[in-house]
Design a protein around this motif. Structure first.
Motif, PDB file in Angstrom:
ATOM      1  N   VAL A   1       0.826  -1.207   0.000  1.00  0.00           N
ATOM      2  CA  VAL A   1       0.000   0.000   0.000  1.00  0.00           C
ATOM      3  C   VAL A   1       0.862   1.259   0.000  1.00  0.00           C
ATOM      4  CG1 VAL A   1      -1.999  -1.093   1.063  1.00  0.00           C
ATOM      5  CG2 VAL A   1      -0.221  -0.126   2.531  1.00  0.00           C
ATOM      6  N   ARG A   2       2.055   1.168   0.572  1.00  0.00           N
ATOM      7  CA  ARG A   2       2.935   2.346   0.568  1.00  0.00           C
ATOM      8  C   ARG A   2       3.660   2.504  -0.761  1.00  0.00           C
ATOM      9  NH1 ARG A   2       1.672   0.705   5.332  1.00  0.00           N
ATOM     10  NH2 ARG A   2       1.551   2.176   7.072  1.00  0.00           N
ATOM     11  N   THR A   3       3.981   1.395  -1.380  1.00  0.00           N
ATOM     12  CA  THR A   3       4.538   1.461  -2.732  1.00  0.00           C
ATOM     13  C   THR A   3       3.512   2.020  -3.708  1.00  0.00           C
ATOM     14  OG1 THR A   3       5.892  -0.491  -2.254  1.00  0.00           O
ATOM     15  CG2 THR A   3       5.653   0.124  -4.548  1.00  0.00           C
ATOM     16  N   ASP A   4       2.241   1.723  -3.460  1.00  0.00           N
ATOM     17  CA  ASP A   4       1.170   2.227  -4.328  1.00  0.00           C
ATOM     18  C   ASP A   4       1.105   3.753  -4.315  1.00  0.00           C
ATOM     19  OD1 ASP A   4       0.510  -0.327  -5.015  1.00  0.00           O
ATOM     20  OD2 ASP A   4      -1.224  -0.478  -3.684  1.00  0.00           O
ATOM     21  N   ILE A   5       1.469   4.377  -3.186  1.00  0.00           N
ATOM     22  CA  ILE A   5       1.489   5.847  -3.118  1.00  0.00           C
ATOM     23  C   ILE A   5       2.510   6.393  -4.109  1.00  0.00           C
ATOM     24  CG2 ILE A   5       1.921   7.842  -1.638  1.00  0.00           C
ATOM     25  CD1 ILE A   5       1.092   6.122   0.733  1.00  0.00           C
ATOM     26  N   LEU A   6       3.706   5.793  -4.113  1.00  0.00           N
ATOM     27  CA  LEU A   6       4.743   6.195  -5.075  1.00  0.00           C
ATOM     28  C   LEU A   6       4.253   5.998  -6.501  1.00  0.00           C
ATOM     29  CD1 LEU A   6       7.688   6.925  -5.899  1.00  0.00           C
ATOM     30  CD2 LEU A   6       8.217   4.474  -5.640  1.00  0.00           C
ATOM     31  N   HIS A   7       3.653   4.857  -6.759  1.00  0.00           N
ATOM     32  CA  HIS A   7       3.173   4.561  -8.111  1.00  0.00           C
ATOM     33  C   HIS A   7       2.054   5.515  -8.528  1.00  0.00           C
ATOM     34  CE1 HIS A   7       4.782   0.157  -7.881  1.00  0.00           C
ATOM     35  NE2 HIS A   7       5.720   1.032  -8.177  1.00  0.00           N
ATOM     36  N   ALA A   8       1.180   5.886  -7.591  1.00  0.00           N
ATOM     37  CA  ALA A   8       0.106   6.824  -7.904  1.00  0.00           C
ATOM     38  C   ALA A   8       0.676   8.182  -8.309  1.00  0.00           C
ATOM     39  CB  ALA A   8      -0.832   6.979  -6.703  1.00  0.00           C
ATOM     40  N   PHE A   9       1.678   8.637  -7.578  1.00  0.00           N
ATOM     41  CA  PHE A   9       2.312   9.922  -7.901  1.00  0.00           C
ATOM     42  C   PHE A   9       2.968   9.870  -9.282  1.00  0.00           C
ATOM     43  CE2 PHE A   9       6.105  12.618  -7.953  1.00  0.00           C
ATOM     44  CZ  PHE A   9       5.538  13.857  -7.698  1.00  0.00           C
ATOM     45  N   ILE A  10       3.707   8.789  -9.561  1.00  0.00           N
ATOM     46  CA  ILE A  10       4.369   8.641 -10.859  1.00  0.00           C
ATOM     47  C   ILE A  10       3.334   8.607 -11.985  1.00  0.00           C
ATOM     48  CG2 ILE A  10       5.746   7.081 -12.300  1.00  0.00           C
ATOM     49  CD1 ILE A  10       7.231   6.230  -9.784  1.00  0.00           C
ATOM     50  N   TYR A  11       2.253   7.870 -11.757  1.00  0.00           N
ATOM     51  CA  TYR A  11       1.229   7.713 -12.790  1.00  0.00           C
ATOM     52  C   TYR A  11       0.546   9.040 -13.111  1.00  0.00           C
ATOM     53  CZ  TYR A  11      -2.781   5.750 -15.278  1.00  0.00           C
ATOM     54  OH  TYR A  11      -3.725   5.461 -16.222  1.00  0.00           O
ATOM     55  N   LEU A  12       0.161   9.787 -12.071  1.00  0.00           N
ATOM     56  CA  LEU A  12      -0.519  11.061 -12.294  1.00  0.00           C
ATOM     57  C   LEU A  12       0.403  12.068 -12.988  1.00  0.00           C
ATOM     58  CD1 LEU A  12      -2.394  11.394  -8.879  1.00  0.00           C
ATOM     59  CD2 LEU A  12      -3.382  10.778 -11.089  1.00  0.00           C
ATOM     60  N   ALA A  13       1.658  12.137 -12.547  1.00  0.00           N
ATOM     61  CA  ALA A  13       2.610  13.050 -13.174  1.00  0.00           C
ATOM     62  C   ALA A  13       2.847  12.683 -14.634  1.00  0.00           C
ATOM     63  CB  ALA A  13       3.931  13.036 -12.399  1.00  0.00           C
ATOM     64  N   THR A  14       2.923  11.395 -14.903  1.00  0.00           N
ATOM     65  CA  THR A  14       3.169  10.933 -16.271  1.00  0.00           C
ATOM     66  C   THR A  14       2.017  11.292 -17.203  1.00  0.00           C
ATOM     67  OG1 THR A  14       4.516   9.097 -15.458  1.00  0.00           O
ATOM     68  CG2 THR A  14       3.661   8.911 -17.692  1.00  0.00           C
ATOM     69  N   LEU A  15       0.793  11.201 -16.708  1.00  0.00           N
ATOM     70  CA  LEU A  15      -0.360  11.556 -17.542  1.00  0.00           C
ATOM     71  C   LEU A  15      -0.278  13.000 -18.020  1.00  0.00           C
ATOM     72  CD1 LEU A  15      -3.481   9.933 -15.815  1.00  0.00           C
ATOM     73  CD2 LEU A  15      -2.505   9.367 -18.029  1.00  0.00           C
ATOM     74  N   VAL A  16       0.004  13.901 -17.094  1.00  0.00           N
ATOM     75  CA  VAL A  16       0.075  15.321 -17.440  1.00  0.00           C
ATOM     76  C   VAL A  16       1.209  15.581 -18.432  1.00  0.00           C
ATOM     77  CG1 VAL A  16       0.404  17.651 -16.544  1.00  0.00           C
ATOM     78  CG2 VAL A  16      -0.929  15.985 -15.238  1.00  0.00           C
ATOM     79  N   ILE A  17       2.383  15.022 -18.143  1.00  0.00           N
ATOM     80  CA  ILE A  17       3.548  15.231 -19.007  1.00  0.00           C
ATOM     81  C   ILE A  17       3.305  14.651 -20.396  1.00  0.00           C
ATOM     82  CG2 ILE A  17       5.971  14.588 -19.341  1.00  0.00           C
ATOM     83  CD1 ILE A  17       6.250  14.646 -16.265  1.00  0.00           C
ATOM     84  N   THR A  18       2.709  13.471 -20.451  1.00  0.00           N
ATOM     85  CA  THR A  18       2.426  12.833 -21.746  1.00  0.00           C
ATOM     86  C   THR A  18       1.495  13.698 -22.591  1.00  0.00           C
ATOM     87  OG1 THR A  18       2.709  10.628 -20.793  1.00  0.00           O
ATOM     88  CG2 THR A  18       1.485  10.790 -22.859  1.00  0.00           C
ATOM     89  N   CYS A  19       0.455  14.217 -21.956  1.00  0.00           N
ATOM     90  CA  CYS A  19      -0.474  15.085 -22.691  1.00  0.00           C
ATOM     91  C   CYS A  19       0.241  16.307 -23.259  1.00  0.00           C
ATOM     92  CB  CYS A  19      -1.610  15.525 -21.767  1.00  0.00           C
ATOM     93  SG  CYS A  19      -2.909  14.286 -21.572  1.00  0.00           S
ATOM     94  N   MET A  20       1.116  16.896 -22.482  1.00  0.00           N
ATOM     95  CA  MET A  20       1.840  18.089 -22.925  1.00  0.00           C
ATOM     96  C   MET A  20       2.657  17.800 -24.176  1.00  0.00           C
ATOM     97  SD  MET A  20       3.100  19.543 -19.209  1.00  0.00           S
ATOM     98  CE  MET A  20       4.303  20.643 -19.984  1.00  0.00           C
ATOM     99  N   PHE A  21       3.396  16.705 -24.181  1.00  0.00           N
ATOM    100  CA  PHE A  21       4.246  16.384 -25.325  1.00  0.00           C
ATOM    101  C   PHE A  21       3.431  15.961 -26.548  1.00  0.00           C
ATOM    102  CE2 PHE A  21       7.644  15.971 -22.094  1.00  0.00           C
ATOM    103  CZ  PHE A  21       8.630  16.716 -22.725  1.00  0.00           C
ATOM    104  N   ILE A  22       2.393  15.175 -26.327  1.00  0.00           N
ATOM    105  CA  ILE A  22       1.578  14.714 -27.455  1.00  0.00           C
ATOM    106  C   ILE A  22       0.844  15.882 -28.104  1.00  0.00           C
ATOM    107  CG2 ILE A  22      -0.488  13.394 -28.055  1.00  0.00           C
ATOM    108  CD1 ILE A  22       0.405  11.209 -26.241  1.00  0.00           C
ATOM    109  N   PHE A  23       0.266  16.758 -27.293  1.00  0.00           N
ATOM    110  CA  PHE A  23      -0.456  17.903 -27.859  1.00  0.00           C
ATOM    111  C   PHE A  23       0.494  18.856 -28.568  1.00  0.00           C
ATOM    112  CE2 PHE A  23      -3.887  17.383 -24.386  1.00  0.00           C
ATOM    113  CZ  PHE A  23      -4.450  16.348 -25.116  1.00  0.00           C
ATOM    114  N   ASN A  24       1.700  18.988 -28.032  1.00  0.00           N
ATOM    115  CA  ASN A  24       2.698  19.834 -28.683  1.00  0.00           C
ATOM    116  C   ASN A  24       3.065  19.261 -30.052  1.00  0.00           C
ATOM    117  OD1 ASN A  24       4.812  22.044 -28.558  1.00  0.00           O
ATOM    118  ND2 ASN A  24       6.140  20.258 -28.751  1.00  0.00           N
ATOM    119  N   GLU A  25       3.124  17.933 -30.140  1.00  0.00           N
ATOM    120  CA  GLU A  25       3.454  17.274 -31.408  1.00  0.00           C
ATOM    121  C   GLU A  25       2.362  17.505 -32.449  1.00  0.00           C
ATOM    122  OE1 GLU A  25       5.745  14.894 -33.996  1.00  0.00           O
ATOM    123  OE2 GLU A  25       6.264  15.627 -31.997  1.00  0.00           O
TER     124      GLU A  25
END
Length: 573
Positions: free
Chosen positions: A179-203
């Motif tokens: 459950v504590r590892t899931d906190i790290l994974h949740a943060f990584i996942y949410l950050a990745t979504l935002v960053i991915t959208c930025m790069f894809i939309f820029n493309e």
């Protein structure tokens, strides 16, 4: 794909953090493999549930559906959002009043007699092993497809690597660590979504052009619901109605008898359990929004290209292709973490059933090393899941199989909490008949020309596909079976029922003098209906935001927040 030094640096940092968390939160008692012995804070439990829900394999399956069938086909998955509100409002607080190592032990607490023992053993082996193997296989297929896409591996080699990675992760697969590892994974996942959208939309020069292109050139692909008022030859309206009127309550275990129950039982009280269940819904809207934008972009790029790669794998391949080094590894870790989190959760949950069975019926002495038995059970499930994946590489086909073998069981899992007459034989007959009728239906269709012709004639007459028709038929047969068996067998022992009602206070249909909390239940049913509306609203809001009228999108979003505030003010657990 070409990998750079930045990618290696990101991977090393991630591995070091995982090692640190694994050492710091190492389990000291075998029970901590499956449940937290200390109070689990609601936001930790909520983050863990969030990552359990957002399995990238679901997004990959959705990508395939959108490409092949468009948005109308997505209701195969989206219909379950109607039922999501039942857990936070009704069942999360009830689970918080119980403290079992395995939620399967609920059976011996709620039911009595021979029926309780038979059901307890059947569910331990059937769900804890067979069903969990299929559920784990779903994530492993997605994980293997990702490895094939990223590293150009053969399917066999991707399975070998998937097994190796998961085998290493299982060494730390205790509830406390997870459950504590899931906190790290949740943060990584949410950050990745935002960053991915930025790069894809820029493309693509912004998402406005993407959405405009889809509206102009792929209008049928982005229809959210069938426009026809009749059933028509394509059967889309019939299929849509089955998904939203039948499937959500028929094929889902609505009382959260799943890895979610582990988290609810580990929270301190009913209020904490409610907040743990409510948290993923709010954050889930954020995730749904960004994932939808990414999927639309990838759908457009897929439909415009000449070559036709695997439509499910395209979600991974297309996403990574638009990211620079460093961020590309971050996205890969986010995908990997999503797969591993869900697979771990199912394997841990299934192993809790097997260990509970072992302790109850095989060796009851405390001298047995149950922690060792726990890990052996997890590796048994993982090995079996790999064997399943060898013979099936389609996420959609496996998901339909899982839905089929659970058709009709949803109501009995709900009613056992609130109706004194539901006994162990009723639940057992529902689970067994669902499996039997599902397998028999497919075998008869494949091997009997008479049966095949009969089903095809009904499909043509009702303008409905094979799978939704099968769901309706299975639901009717299973419902008839468990109700018949329930009334043909005796009710549970009164002392057992009184104990259950006294501790859980579920409300419902019980003798009046038992003080079962019936008033609370009637209020919660109303809130659960509102919660169902809350979970469906984001789908329409996101669609209106992208393809509809802006003021409708604003209105839906406003209604969404009004209902959330109302529920938070009214809920009392």
């Amino acid at each position: 794909m070409n990998w750079q030094i930045e990618d290696a640096a990101v991977l090393i940092i991630y591995v070091l953090i995982i090692v640190f968390l694994s050492v710091k939160f190492k389990a000291k008692h075998w029970e901590e493999v499956f449940i937290s012995r200390k109070k689990l804070q609601w936001w930790i439990a909520g983050a863990s549930i969030l990552m359990f829900w957002w399995n990238p394999a679901n997004d990959m399956m959705m990508m395939g559906i959108l490409i092949e069938e468009g948005y109308v086909g997505s209701w195969l998955v989206h219909n379950k959002l109607i039922a999501v509100g039942i857990a936070p409002i009704i069942f999360a607080p009830l689970w918080a009043r119980l403290k079992f190592v395995s939620d399967n032990h609920f059976i011996l607490f709620r039911f009595s007699g021979v029926g309780a023992k038979v059901l307890h053993q059947f569910r331990a082996l059937y769900v804890g092993y067979v069903v969990v193997v299929f559920l784990s296989s779903f994530g492993i297929i997605g994980m293997s497809k990702m490895l094939i896409t990223v590293f150009d591996l053969s399917y066999e080699n991707s399975l070998l690597i998937s097994f190796s990675i998961l085998a290493l992760y299982l060494l730390k697969n205790t509830f406390k660590q997870k459950v504590r590892t899931d906190i790290l994974h949740a943060f990584i996942y949410l950050a990745t979504l935002v960053i991915t959208c930025m790069f894809i939309f820029n493309e693509f020069g912004g998402f406005g052009g993407i959405l405009s292109d889809l509206k102009q050139n792929y209008e049928n692909q982005i229809k959210l619901v069938p426009e026809s008022t009749s059933f028509g030859e394509d059967g889309m309206l019939s299929t849509f109605l089955v998904f939203v009127l039948v499937q959500w309550w028929s094929t889902n275990v609505l009382d959260s008898s799943s890895p979610e129950a582990q988290r609810y039982m580990s929270t301190g009280n009913s209020r904490e359990a409610f907040m743990a269940a409510f948290f993923p819904v709010i954050v889930g809207v954020f995730i749904m929004f960004f994932v939808s934008l990414i999927q639309d972009t990838l759908m457009l790029s897929y439909l415009k290209q000449d070559s036709m790669p695997d439509s499910e794998s395209w979600y991974i391949e297309g996403t990574l292709s638009y990211l620079p080094s460093g961020f590309r590894m971050l996205a890969l870790i986010a995908f990997m973490a999503g797969f591993i989190t869900t697979i771990e959760a199912f394997i841990n949950w299934g192993a809790s059933f097997l260990v509970d069975y072992y302790r109850t019926y095989v060796k009851k002495v405390e001298s047995v090393n149950y922690q060792k038995i726990s890990y052996m059970s997890m590796y048994l499930i993982l090995s079996s899941a790999i064997l399943v994946v060898i013979f099936n590489d389609s996420l959609l086909s496996l998901q339909k199989l899982i839905f089929s073998i659970s058709a009709g069981v949803g109501p009995v899992f709900v009613l056992r909490w609130f109706w004194w007459r539901v006994n162990a034989w009723a639940q057992l007959s529902a689970m067994f008949s669902s499996l039997f009728f599902a397998l028999s239906f497919d075998l008869a269709y494949e091997n009997s020309l008479v049966f095949q012709t009969f089903i095809d004639d009904i499909s043509g007459m009702m303008s409905i596909g094979y799978f939704p028709l099968k769901l309706v038929v299975l639901t009717i047969l299973v419902t008839f079976s468990w109700i018949t068996v329930m009334y043909m067998t005796p009710a549970d022992d009164t002392a057992i029922l009184k104990r259950f009602v006294k501790q859980v206070q579920p409300g419902g249909i019980w003798p009046k003098h038992w003080q079962s909390g019936a008033v609370k239940l009637s209020k919660k049913l109303f809130l659960a209906i509102l919660y169902a509306i809350i979970n469906i609203l984001p789908i329409f809001f996101i669609w209106e935001f992208k393809y509809g009228v802006w003021w409708k999108a604003v209105g839906l979003l406003t209604l969404f927040f009004i209902l959330i505030v109302y529920i938070l003010r009214r809920i009392k657990t």
